[in-house]
Design a protein around this motif. Structure first.
Motif, mmCIF file in Angstrom:
data_model
loop_
_atom_site.group_PDB
_atom_site.id
_atom_site.type_symbol
_atom_site.label_atom_id
_atom_site.label_comp_id
_atom_site.label_asym_id
_atom_site.label_seq_id
_atom_site.Cartn_x
_atom_site.Cartn_y
_atom_site.Cartn_z
ATOM 1 N N ASN A 85 0.832 -1.201 0.000
ATOM 2 C CA ASN A 85 0.000 0.000 0.000
ATOM 3 C C ASN A 85 0.866 1.250 0.000
ATOM 4 O OD1 ASN A 85 -2.352 1.595 0.135
ATOM 5 N ND2 ASN A 85 -2.225 1.687 2.380
ATOM 6 N N THR A 86 1.619 1.430 -1.081
ATOM 7 C CA THR A 86 2.450 2.630 -1.235
ATOM 8 C C THR A 86 2.174 3.247 -2.600
ATOM 9 O OG1 THR A 86 4.344 1.513 -2.274
ATOM 10 C CG2 THR A 86 4.280 1.581 0.156
ATOM 11 N N SER A 87 2.403 4.536 -2.702
ATOM 12 C CA SER A 87 2.156 5.238 -3.955
ATOM 13 C C SER A 87 3.045 4.716 -5.078
ATOM 14 C CB SER A 87 2.398 6.736 -3.757
ATOM 15 O OG SER A 87 2.250 7.433 -4.977
ATOM 16 N N GLU A 88 4.332 4.524 -4.801
ATOM 17 C CA GLU A 88 5.261 4.058 -5.829
ATOM 18 C C GLU A 88 4.843 2.685 -6.364
ATOM 19 O OE1 GLU A 88 10.050 3.149 -6.445
ATOM 20 O OE2 GLU A 88 9.269 3.730 -4.471
ATOM 21 N N TYR A 89 4.506 1.777 -5.453
ATOM 22 C CA TYR A 89 4.088 0.432 -5.858
ATOM 23 C C TYR A 89 2.780 0.494 -6.640
ATOM 24 C CZ TYR A 89 2.693 -4.476 -5.528
ATOM 25 O OH TYR A 89 2.301 -5.754 -5.827
ATOM 26 N N PHE A 90 1.824 1.308 -6.161
ATOM 27 C CA PHE A 90 0.521 1.447 -6.825
ATOM 28 C C PHE A 90 0.696 1.843 -8.280
ATOM 29 C CE2 PHE A 90 -2.872 4.195 -8.368
ATOM 30 C CZ PHE A 90 -4.016 3.458 -8.112
ATOM 31 N N TYR A 91 1.486 2.889 -8.544
ATOM 32 C CA TYR A 91 1.624 3.364 -9.921
ATOM 33 C C TYR A 91 2.386 2.373 -10.794
ATOM 34 C CZ TYR A 91 -0.553 7.729 -8.619
ATOM 35 O OH TYR A 91 -1.469 8.654 -8.190
ATOM 36 N N ASN A 92 3.268 1.610 -10.190
ATOM 37 C CA ASN A 92 3.966 0.565 -10.925
ATOM 38 C C ASN A 92 2.978 -0.515 -11.387
ATOM 39 O OD1 ASN A 92 6.288 -0.962 -11.892
ATOM 40 N ND2 ASN A 92 5.941 -2.296 -10.137
ATOM 41 N N ILE A 93 2.080 -0.919 -10.487
ATOM 42 C CA ILE A 93 1.061 -1.924 -10.831
ATOM 43 C C ILE A 93 0.033 -1.336 -11.794
ATOM 44 C CG2 ILE A 93 -0.812 -3.363 -9.922
ATOM 45 C CD1 ILE A 93 1.945 -4.439 -9.280
ATOM 46 N N ARG A 94 -0.375 -0.102 -11.531
ATOM 47 C CA ARG A 94 -1.383 0.529 -12.388
ATOM 48 C C ARG A 94 -0.895 0.657 -13.825
ATOM 49 N NH1 ARG A 94 -3.279 6.795 -12.525
ATOM 50 N NH2 ARG A 94 -1.445 6.796 -13.880
ATOM 51 N N ASP A 95 0.395 0.963 -13.993
ATOM 52 C CA ASP A 95 0.915 1.257 -15.334
ATOM 53 C C ASP A 95 1.295 0.024 -16.142
ATOM 54 O OD1 ASP A 95 0.507 3.864 -14.663
ATOM 55 O OD2 ASP A 95 2.616 4.376 -14.392
ATOM 56 N N LYS A 96 1.025 -1.156 -15.595
ATOM 57 C CA LYS A 96 1.340 -2.374 -16.345
ATOM 58 C C LYS A 96 0.570 -2.457 -17.659
ATOM 59 C CE LYS A 96 2.958 -5.530 -12.722
ATOM 60 N NZ LYS A 96 4.271 -5.770 -13.352
ATOM 61 N N ASP A 97 -0.630 -1.869 -17.705
ATOM 62 C CA ASP A 97 -1.401 -1.959 -18.950
ATOM 63 C C ASP A 97 -0.961 -0.930 -19.986
ATOM 64 O OD1 ASP A 97 -2.455 0.388 -17.930
ATOM 65 O OD2 ASP A 97 -4.466 -0.408 -17.603
ATOM 66 N N ARG A 98 0.071 -0.132 -19.666
ATOM 67 C CA ARG A 98 0.611 0.812 -20.665
ATOM 68 C C ARG A 98 1.443 0.079 -21.705
ATOM 69 N NH1 ARG A 98 -2.664 2.864 -16.958
ATOM 70 N NH2 ARG A 98 -2.664 5.142 -16.919
ATOM 71 N N ASP A 99 1.988 -1.065 -21.339
ATOM 72 C CA ASP A 99 2.752 -1.904 -22.260
ATOM 73 C C ASP A 99 1.870 -3.085 -22.650
ATOM 74 O OD1 ASP A 99 4.411 -3.754 -23.512
ATOM 75 O OD2 ASP A 99 6.164 -3.194 -22.327
ATOM 76 N N SER A 100 1.199 -2.971 -23.792
ATOM 77 C CA SER A 100 0.203 -3.973 -24.166
ATOM 78 C C SER A 100 0.800 -5.368 -24.303
ATOM 79 C CB SER A 100 -0.491 -3.572 -25.472
ATOM 80 O OG SER A 100 0.461 -3.433 -26.518
ATOM 81 N N LYS A 101 2.034 -5.459 -24.787
ATOM 82 C CA LYS A 101 2.657 -6.777 -24.949
ATOM 83 C C LYS A 101 2.916 -7.420 -23.586
ATOM 84 C CE LYS A 101 6.526 -9.195 -27.116
ATOM 85 N NZ LYS A 101 7.786 -9.062 -27.900
#
Length: 277
Positions: A85-101
Motif C-alpha cells: 500500500n504505497t504510492s510508488e508500488y501502486f503506480y507501478n502496478i497501475r501502469d502495467k497496462d501501458r505496455d500492451s505486450k
C-alpha cells in the motif's frame, strides 16, 4: 441456503448494495434462469444467489476476476498478499497496462489480483479507464485498505461453484440471446448522465452513450415480446423516462458520491423500470 458472506468483492461505480431493499420488492418469486448482462460488482446477484444464472460484463478483466475467484481462490489470495500500500508500488502496478505486450503476457491470476488491488487502493474505489483502455484513477492514500478480503473471496467462490453460473464477457445483447419465458433479466447499464459533469461511462474504453441506451431499449422490447421479465435501473432523466414510457416506472432515492460537482453528490433520483406488475 444463501451465504451471507457472498457479497461484492470490489467497489463498483453505481453499485446496488444500498438499493437492495427497494430492488428486492420487484424481483419475481420464481426465476428459471437469472441473467445479468452488466454484472459489475454483482450486488444483486449475490443478494439473490440464484441456482442458475448467466452473468456478463464488457470489462474482460472484471470477468476474468470472477472466473479466477471461482476456479483459483487460494492462488488469488496468495497473490493479493504480495501487494503493498504505497504510492510508488501502486503506480507501478497501475501502469502495467501501458505496455500492451507485457500486459497480454501476465497470468489471469495476476490480472485478477491487479484489478482487486487497484480497486481497493485507488481514489474512492473508482474503476475508470481512458479511451485506450488503460486504468487511470490515482492512488487513494488509504491507511489500511482491505486488499485481502479472504472471507468474501472464499464465500463468493463457494457460491459460484455450488450454483450453475455461466460467466461470459461481451456485448449485453448477446448475453441474453437464450433468455426465454420464465427467465428474469436485471439490467444495470451505465446511466444516462443527469448533468454534463456526471457523465461517467469509463468502465470500458468504449463508453455508453445514447446510441447504446436506445439499443438497450430495443432489446427490452424484444424480451417483452418473448415474455421474459426484465427489471432495469437507470437515472431518472427526462430522456430515460420518455424512452421507457410504455413500462412500469418507480423512482427510488440513491446516495451517490462520484460527481465532479459537489452539488451533484448526495441523494439522487433513480428509476426502476419493469415490464410486469
Amino acid at each position: 441456503m444463501k451465504n451471507g458472506l457472498a457479497v461484492p468483492f470490489i467497489k463498483w461505480v453505481g453499485g446496488k448494495r444500498q438499493l437492495l431493499n427497494e430492488i428486492s420488492l420487484y424481483i419475481p418469486k420464481k426465476i428459471n434462469t437469472y441473467f445479468e448482462p452488466f454484472v459489475g460488482g454483482g450486488a444483486v446477484l449475490f443478494h439473490i444467489q440464484p441456482e442458475k444464472a448467466l452473468i456478463n460484463d464488457f470489462n474482460s478483466d472484471l470477468i476474468t476476476t470472477y472466473k479466477i475467484i471461482r476456479n483459483n481462490p487460494f492462488e488469488l489470495l496468495e497473490s493479493l498478499k504480495k501487494h503493498q500500500n504505497t504510492s510508488e508500488y501502486f503506480y507501478n502496478i497501475r501502469d502495467k497496462d501501458r505496455d500492451s505486450k507485457e500486459y497480454r503476457n501476465i497470468s489471469d491470476i495476476e490480472r485478477a489480483s491487479r484489478l482487486i488491488y487497484l480497486n481497493k487502493t485507488c481514489y474512492n474505489g473508482l474503476f475508470r479507464v481512458n479511451s485506450s483502455g488503460q486504468f487511470n484513477t490515482p492512488f487513494g492514500s488509504y491507511k489500511n485498505p482491505n486488499i485481502v478480503n479472504e472471507p468474501t473471496i472464499k464465500a463468493v467462490s463457494q457460491y459460484l461453484n455450488n450454483s450453475k453460473v455461466e460467466i461470459i464477457t461481451g456485448d449485453f445483447e448477446k448475453a441474453v440471446n437464450d433468455a426465454k419465458e420464465g427467465d428474469f433479466v436485471y439490467f444495470d447499464p451505465p446511466y444516462d448522465p443527469v448533468t454534463d459533469t456526471a457523465n461517467f461511462t469509463g468502465y470500458t474504453e468504449c463508453g455508453f452513450g445514447r446510441t447504446e441506451q436506445e439499443r438497450l431499449k430495443g432489446l427490452c422490447d424484444e424480451l417483452n415480446i418473448k415474455g421474459v421479465k426484465f427489471l432495469l435501473s437507470n437515472s431518472s432523466t427526462e430522456y430515460i423516462r420518455s424512452l421507457y414510457k410504455d413500462y412500469e416506472q418507480v423512482i427510488v432515492k440513491a446516495k451517490r458520491s462520484l460527481n465532479a460537482n459537489g452539488k451533484g453528490r448526495g441523494e439522487v433520483d433513480e428509476l426502476l423500470i419493469r415490464n410486469y406488475k
